[in-house]
Design a protein around this motif. Sequence first.
Motif, PDB file in Angstrom:
ATOM      1  N   LEU A 184       0.850  -1.179   0.000  1.00 49.60           N
ATOM      2  CA  LEU A 184       0.000   0.000   0.000  1.00 49.60           C
ATOM      3  C   LEU A 184       0.890   1.234   0.000  1.00 49.60           C
ATOM      4  N   SER A 185       0.611   2.162  -0.908  1.00 42.77           N
ATOM      5  CA  SER A 185       1.439   3.363  -1.027  1.00 42.77           C
ATOM      6  C   SER A 185       0.551   4.589  -0.894  1.00 42.77           C
ATOM      7  N   PHE A 186       0.749   5.351   0.187  1.00 39.74           N
ATOM      8  CA  PHE A 186      -0.085   6.513   0.489  1.00 39.74           C
ATOM      9  C   PHE A 186       0.567   7.791  -0.030  1.00 39.74           C
ATOM     10  N   PHE A 187      -0.281   8.746  -0.413  1.00 43.43           N
ATOM     11  CA  PHE A 187       0.161  10.040  -0.946  1.00 43.43           C
ATOM     12  C   PHE A 187       1.070   9.805  -2.159  1.00 43.43           C
ATOM     13  N   ASP A 188       0.631   8.934  -3.027  1.00 38.80           N
ATOM     14  CA  ASP A 188       1.483   8.446  -4.119  1.00 38.80           C
ATOM     15  C   ASP A 188       0.888   8.819  -5.463  1.00 38.80           C
ATOM     16  N   LYS A 189       0.977  10.080  -5.829  1.00 36.31           N
ATOM     17  CA  LYS A 189       0.431  10.537  -7.111  1.00 36.31           C
ATOM     18  C   LYS A 189       1.256  10.028  -8.284  1.00 36.31           C
TER      19      LYS A 189
ATOM     20  N   TYR B  72      -1.279  -1.011  -4.405  1.00 40.63           N
ATOM     21  CA  TYR B  72      -2.441  -0.126  -4.366  1.00 40.63           C
ATOM     22  C   TYR B  72      -1.954   1.260  -3.964  1.00 40.63           C
ATOM     23  N   ARG B  73      -2.229   2.250  -4.831  1.00 42.77           N
ATOM     24  CA  ARG B  73      -1.781   3.619  -4.582  1.00 42.77           C
ATOM     25  C   ARG B  73      -2.969   4.477  -4.168  1.00 42.77           C
ATOM     26  N   PHE B  74      -2.712   5.359  -3.216  1.00 43.29           N
ATOM     27  CA  PHE B  74      -3.764   6.223  -2.680  1.00 43.29           C
ATOM     28  C   PHE B  74      -3.284   7.668  -2.736  1.00 43.29           C
ATOM     29  N   ASP B  75      -4.039   8.507  -3.426  1.00 43.99           N
ATOM     30  CA  ASP B  75      -3.739   9.937  -3.445  1.00 43.99           C
ATOM     31  C   ASP B  75      -5.025  10.692  -3.735  1.00 43.99           C
TER      32      ASP B  75
END
Length: 373
Positions: free
Chosen positions: A99-104, A120-123
């Motif tokens: 999981l990668s957060f703040f990953d534009k 899974y990327r979250f931004d």
Amino acid sequence: MASNAPEHAAVGVDDRELEEIVAAFVEAQSHMNSAEERTHHLFDSPRASEVVRLKDKASAYHKIHGWMTPAEARARIDLWKDQAETQGAQRKNSDKVVLSFFDKTGAWSRPWEEAGYQVYRFDIQDNPETGDVNLFGAEFFGDWFGDFDGLDIYAILAACPCTDFAVSGARHFAAKDADGRTVASVQLVHQTLRAIEYFKPSIWAIENPVGRIEKLGGLPQWRLAFDPYHVGDTYTKKTLLWGRFNADLPVAPVEPTEGSKMHSKYGGSSLATKNARSVTPEGFAYAFFMANNAIDHPKMAVSAKYDRLCSRLLGEAVEFGLSPYEIGGLVDDFYYMDLNDEGAEDTLRMELTARGAKLASYSEASGQFAMWL
């Protein structure tokens, strides 16, 4: 004037409330990590031997070999990239999730994706519904992602917004504290830590420039300090990482001919320039992968997953040839259901002893005596 950046959607708390929020979170975290309540070692501070200043490794290399040329550094990074792609072709990581957060941009998590991990990327800039860290919780991950089908969450990477933490913007701290921007950023860090506690990944890391995120975010001591020129980029930007990971990264040191280019080339307060300043250096992304992937570091991976158990015993199990799946079959019920660490370790020792006895018998018959100790 308050920022219009998406991470600053919530404003309106004052400096006193900021202090109360930070104090309450730190107190709750301290209680969670007390000997009576502890069920993991996710947030333990690193031992002195585990803290790495990549400058030391880069300086040692430079003293012997001089600087790498950009082409030489590029060739080394390409080797790291090839290793990730080779793992992807082998399809041995498909049961693990990152999981990668703040990953534009996806830069930090790209090596893991190439290696076959489910990334899974979250931004919030890409998706206001699924990318907003403030919405994270058990219901969120269950409704949107089916809790990732029960797969192992191997790593959580988080490049938390640094605008309200970095010392480069210290002259604006008072205004940000007063109008709520700081506390909005602090809450993002706290939400990230809650997600880490929920999933209990083997590897987790929060990245930020030098600043006040450690104090306000309730983080343990930082584990890694690096500049981009240590891993192939020709500029300086001292960055710290907090978390549980192997900080002994490989290096590709080049001369920092561009100096601190961030504000000379990407100055300003617009969201576009902030994004440009926050892009993860490619060399760092692959160096971090090289030091922390599960295939190259199986002892680290299994010891972190079962972090209440004896790491030496787990390492011996890996050396003896037990797969993570086999180890899980032996200890999972004791470890997760019963919280019986002694039972888990005894069961693992019994299995190793039984397998060792069989090996000793076979070796004697073949004239090559070996005994499991």
